[in-house]
Design a protein around this motif. Sequence first.
Motif, PDB file in Angstrom:
ATOM      1  N   GLY A  89       0.800  -1.212   0.000  1.00  0.00           N
ATOM      2  CA  GLY A  89       0.000   0.000   0.000  1.00  0.00           C
ATOM      3  C   GLY A  89       0.831   1.259   0.000  1.00  0.00           C
ATOM      4  N   GLY A  90       2.160   1.114   0.013  1.00  0.00           N
ATOM      5  CA  GLY A  90       3.035   2.273   0.011  1.00  0.00           C
ATOM      6  C   GLY A  90       3.261   2.835  -1.382  1.00  0.00           C
ATOM      7  N   LEU A  91       4.374   3.542  -1.535  1.00  0.00           N
ATOM      8  CA  LEU A  91       4.626   4.260  -2.779  1.00  0.00           C
ATOM      9  C   LEU A  91       4.796   3.329  -3.976  1.00  0.00           C
ATOM     10  CD1 LEU A  91       7.062   6.986  -1.416  1.00  0.00           C
ATOM     11  CD2 LEU A  91       4.691   7.286  -2.116  1.00  0.00           C
ATOM     12  N   ILE A  92       5.489   2.209  -3.784  1.00  0.00           N
ATOM     13  CA  ILE A  92       5.671   1.271  -4.896  1.00  0.00           C
ATOM     14  C   ILE A  92       4.331   0.677  -5.314  1.00  0.00           C
ATOM     15  CG2 ILE A  92       6.660  -0.959  -5.555  1.00  0.00           C
ATOM     16  CD1 ILE A  92       9.147  -0.247  -4.012  1.00  0.00           C
ATOM     17  N   THR A  93       3.530   0.276  -4.320  1.00  0.00           N
ATOM     18  CA  THR A  93       2.207  -0.282  -4.631  1.00  0.00           C
ATOM     19  C   THR A  93       1.351   0.732  -5.372  1.00  0.00           C
ATOM     20  OG1 THR A  93       2.304  -1.631  -2.625  1.00  0.00           O
ATOM     21  CG2 THR A  93       0.158  -1.380  -3.667  1.00  0.00           C
ATOM     22  N   ALA A  94       1.265   1.934  -4.833  1.00  0.00           N
ATOM     23  CA  ALA A  94       0.415   2.959  -5.430  1.00  0.00           C
ATOM     24  C   ALA A  94       0.931   3.417  -6.788  1.00  0.00           C
ATOM     25  CB  ALA A  94       0.292   4.148  -4.487  1.00  0.00           C
ATOM     26  N   GLY A  95       2.258   3.416  -6.954  1.00  0.00           N
ATOM     27  CA  GLY A  95       2.831   3.905  -8.199  1.00  0.00           C
ATOM     28  C   GLY A  95       3.088   2.845  -9.236  1.00  0.00           C
ATOM     29  N   SER A  96       2.861   1.566  -8.886  1.00  0.00           N
ATOM     30  CA  SER A  96       3.225   0.486  -9.806  1.00  0.00           C
ATOM     31  C   SER A  96       2.496   0.591 -11.144  1.00  0.00           C
ATOM     32  CB  SER A  96       2.937  -0.876  -9.157  1.00  0.00           C
ATOM     33  OG  SER A  96       1.567  -0.992  -8.790  1.00  0.00           O
ATOM     34  N   ILE A  97       1.196   0.821 -11.102  1.00  0.00           N
ATOM     35  CA  ILE A  97       0.423   0.888 -12.354  1.00  0.00           C
ATOM     36  C   ILE A  97       0.798   2.121 -13.171  1.00  0.00           C
ATOM     37  CG2 ILE A  97      -1.905   1.081 -13.305  1.00  0.00           C
ATOM     38  CD1 ILE A  97      -2.884  -0.712 -11.055  1.00  0.00           C
ATOM     39  N   PRO A  98       0.848   3.334 -12.579  1.00  0.00           N
ATOM     40  CA  PRO A  98       1.306   4.486 -13.376  1.00  0.00           C
ATOM     41  C   PRO A  98       2.718   4.313 -13.933  1.00  0.00           C
ATOM     42  CG  PRO A  98       0.228   5.232 -11.369  1.00  0.00           C
ATOM     43  CD  PRO A  98       0.378   3.749 -11.252  1.00  0.00           C
ATOM     44  N   LEU A  99       3.615   3.703 -13.157  1.00  0.00           N
ATOM     45  CA  LEU A  99       4.981   3.496 -13.641  1.00  0.00           C
ATOM     46  C   LEU A  99       5.006   2.540 -14.827  1.00  0.00           C
ATOM     47  CD1 LEU A  99       6.946   3.256 -10.259  1.00  0.00           C
ATOM     48  CD2 LEU A  99       7.215   5.020 -12.013  1.00  0.00           C
ATOM     49  N   ILE A 100       4.237   1.466 -14.735  1.00  0.00           N
ATOM     50  CA  ILE A 100       4.176   0.506 -15.842  1.00  0.00           C
ATOM     51  C   ILE A 100       3.620   1.174 -17.095  1.00  0.00           C
ATOM     52  CG2 ILE A 100       2.954  -1.546 -16.667  1.00  0.00           C
ATOM     53  CD1 ILE A 100       3.255  -2.709 -13.853  1.00  0.00           C
ATOM     54  N   MET A 101       2.569   1.964 -16.931  1.00  0.00           N
ATOM     55  CA  MET A 101       1.949   2.598 -18.089  1.00  0.00           C
ATOM     56  C   MET A 101       2.807   3.730 -18.653  1.00  0.00           C
ATOM     57  SD  MET A 101      -0.601   0.688 -18.414  1.00  0.00           S
ATOM     58  CE  MET A 101      -1.461   1.535 -19.744  1.00  0.00           C
ATOM     59  N   SER A 102       3.655   4.331 -17.825  1.00  0.00           N
ATOM     60  CA  SER A 102       4.485   5.449 -18.281  1.00  0.00           C
ATOM     61  C   SER A 102       5.797   4.976 -18.897  1.00  0.00           C
ATOM     62  CB  SER A 102       4.776   6.405 -17.120  1.00  0.00           C
ATOM     63  OG  SER A 102       3.593   6.991 -16.622  1.00  0.00           O
ATOM     64  N   PHE A 103       6.440   3.983 -18.266  1.00  0.00           N
ATOM     65  CA  PHE A 103       7.773   3.565 -18.701  1.00  0.00           C
ATOM     66  C   PHE A 103       7.798   2.179 -19.345  1.00  0.00           C
ATOM     67  CE2 PHE A 103       8.463   6.566 -15.202  1.00  0.00           C
ATOM     68  CZ  PHE A 103       9.287   7.478 -15.831  1.00  0.00           C
ATOM     69  N   GLY A 104       6.709   1.443 -19.209  1.00  0.00           N
ATOM     70  CA  GLY A 104       6.675   0.102 -19.766  1.00  0.00           C
ATOM     71  C   GLY A 104       6.837  -0.958 -18.697  1.00  0.00           C
ATOM     72  N   ALA A 105       6.182  -2.088 -18.912  1.00  0.00           N
ATOM     73  CA  ALA A 105       6.232  -3.172 -17.931  1.00  0.00           C
ATOM     74  C   ALA A 105       7.619  -3.766 -17.808  1.00  0.00           C
ATOM     75  CB  ALA A 105       5.220  -4.256 -18.315  1.00  0.00           C
ATOM     76  N   GLY A 106       8.388  -3.738 -18.909  1.00  0.00           N
ATOM     77  CA  GLY A 106       9.727  -4.314 -18.872  1.00  0.00           C
ATOM     78  C   GLY A 106      10.638  -3.610 -17.891  1.00  0.00           C
ATOM     79  N   TRP A 107      10.573  -2.272 -17.876  1.00  0.00           N
ATOM     80  CA  TRP A 107      11.402  -1.522 -16.948  1.00  0.00           C
ATOM     81  C   TRP A 107      10.997  -1.782 -15.498  1.00  0.00           C
ATOM     82  CZ3 TRP A 107      15.812   0.729 -18.160  1.00  0.00           C
ATOM     83  CH2 TRP A 107      16.050   1.094 -19.487  1.00  0.00           C
ATOM     84  N   PHE A 108       9.701  -1.785 -15.248  1.00  0.00           N
ATOM     85  CA  PHE A 108       9.244  -2.040 -13.873  1.00  0.00           C
ATOM     86  C   PHE A 108       9.598  -3.462 -13.450  1.00  0.00           C
ATOM     87  CE2 PHE A 108       6.114  -3.121 -10.606  1.00  0.00           C
ATOM     88  CZ  PHE A 108       6.234  -2.028  -9.754  1.00  0.00           C
ATOM     89  N   PHE A 109       9.404  -4.414 -14.350  1.00  0.00           N
ATOM     90  CA  PHE A 109       9.769  -5.806 -14.049  1.00  0.00           C
ATOM     91  C   PHE A 109      11.262  -5.914 -13.750  1.00  0.00           C
ATOM     92  CE2 PHE A 109      11.420  -9.898 -15.555  1.00  0.00           C
ATOM     93  CZ  PHE A 109      10.701 -10.775 -14.752  1.00  0.00           C
ATOM     94  N   GLY A 110      12.088  -5.226 -14.549  1.00  0.00           N
ATOM     95  CA  GLY A 110      13.529  -5.263 -14.310  1.00  0.00           C
ATOM     96  C   GLY A 110      13.896  -4.693 -12.953  1.00  0.00           C
ATOM     97  N   GLY A 111      13.234  -3.601 -12.560  1.00  0.00           N
ATOM     98  CA  GLY A 111      13.505  -3.015 -11.249  1.00  0.00           C
ATOM     99  C   GLY A 111      13.116  -3.935 -10.116  1.00  0.00           C
TER     100      GLY A 111
END
Length: 476
Positions: A425-447
Motif C-alpha cells: 500500500g506504500g509508494l511502490i504499490t500505489a505507483g506500480s500501475i502508473p509506472l508501468i503505463m508510463s515507462f513500460g512493464a519491462g522496466w518495472f519488471f527489471g527493477g
Amino acid sequence: MSANVIGFALLLIGVFMLLSKIIRVKWRLAQRLFIPSSIIGGGIALLLGPDVFGQIMGLFGVDRFSESGLFTEAVLDVWSALPGLLISVVFAALFLGHRLPSIKEAFHVAGPQISFGMALGSGQYVLGLLLAFLVLGPLFGLPIISGTLIEIGFEGGHGTAAGMAATFEEFGFPEGQDLALGLATIGILSGVIVGIILINWGVRTGKTTQITDRDDLTVAEQAGLIEKEDRRRAGTLTVQQSSIEPLTLHFGLIACAVLIGWMILESLRWIEQQFWADSFELFAFVPLFPIAMIGGIIVQLLIQSFDKHEIVDQQLVERIQGFSLDVLIIAALGTLSLQAIAANIGPFLLLAITGLLWAVFAFLVLARRVMPDYWFERGLADIGQSLGVTSTGLILLRVADPDLKTPAYPAFGYKQLVLEPFFGGGLITAGSIPLIMSFGAGWFFGGMLALFIGSIAAGLLYFGKRKPLRVETKTS
C-alpha cells in the motif's frame, strides 16, 4: 445525494458490524480460522446485494432487486466511496504513537526481516508480471497491469485494493479492483489456514522454539472475546475531558496527518504539471493514502520532539484506525462485483495459487536461510502479512510465540517502518500501475527483479551468516 442517505448507509454498516460479531461468537468454524468479524459483515452485505440476492430473485422473475439487492443504489454509492476515504485514515495512523527508532537500531534487530519482507513483496511483482507476460495477456487478454494484482491484493489487502479503484479505472481496467478485493479475501483466509497448518507442522518437527505442543486457545479467545480479568482500557485519558475528549484530540492528529499528506501530494502534482507532465505522469495517478502515511510520520516526528506531556496514546490511535478499517472492509466487500471475478475466474485462480505457493516456498526454503535466529516465528509473521494483513501476521505470531519471548515481534514492527512506506500500500504499490503505463512493464519488471535478487542475496550472504541474537526463551 442527501445527508440522510449517507447517514443511513453508515448505520447499516453499524448493524452489519454487530451482526457479524454475534456470528463470530457463535460460529465455531469462523473462530478456528480466526476470520475477522469485518470479513463476515462484508460477506453478509455482499450476499444481500445485487450479485447474489439480486441474481437469485431474478431467477424467480423478480427483477427489482437486480440493480442493488436489498439496498438502494444510493446506499451502494456511499459504500463504494468510503474505502477510498477511510484508507487514508488507516495509513495516516500507522506510525502515530509509535516511537520511531534510529536507523541503526532498526537495522540491527530487523535487518534479516527487512530482507525477507522485501523479497516477499518484490517476488509477488516478479511472479505476477511473469504471469501477465506469459499467460494472462496472451491467453486471457488481460492488460499487463494485471501482473500487479498479487501484491495489491495479498500484501496490500482490502484497504489498498479499494483505495486504488480510481487508478484501475483511469487505466481502463476497472475489474482489477474487484479481482484485487477477491484476492485480498482469499489471502486473509489462506494466510490463517496455511499459518495454522505450518504451526502444527513446526511443533511436530521441532521447528518452533516457544511451544512444544499446540497451545489451545481458550473458548473466549477463539470467540474473539477477552476474559474479564485480562481486560484493559481501550485507551488512556491523557487530557481532561472537560477541555477536550481524548478521542477527539487523537482524531485531530490523524486529520492533520491526512491533510499534510494531501498538501504534499498536491505539491508534487503541481511540480509534475509544471516540469514533466508532457512526457509522463506519475503523481496524477497516485492515491492519497501512501502520502498520508508520510504525513503521519511527519506528525509523529513532531510529537516526539514537542509532546513533553506524552498526551498521545497509541491505543486510542489504534482504536480509530481499527474502526476505520472495519468500516472500510464491510463497505468494500459489500460493493464487490462477483460478476467481474466470475468473468475472469481463470486469471483469478492463477494469481491466487501463484501468490499462495510463493509465500509457502519463501517460508519453507528462504526464511531459515535468511534469518539466523528464530526463523520460524519471524518468517511466520511475515508470510501471514504477505498473504493477508498485518493483523494476520500478528495472530499467527501470537499462536507460535504466545509470550512474545523471541525477537520476532520487535523485528516485525521495525520492518514495518521500513517497508510500509513502499510495499503493501506504500509508494511502490500505489505507483506500480502508473509506472508501468508510463515507462513500460519491462522496466518495472527489471527493477523489481533487481530488488528481488538483491534482497535474497543480502539475506543469504550477509544476514543469514550473522551471529544469532541471544534472547532468553521460554518453552511451554
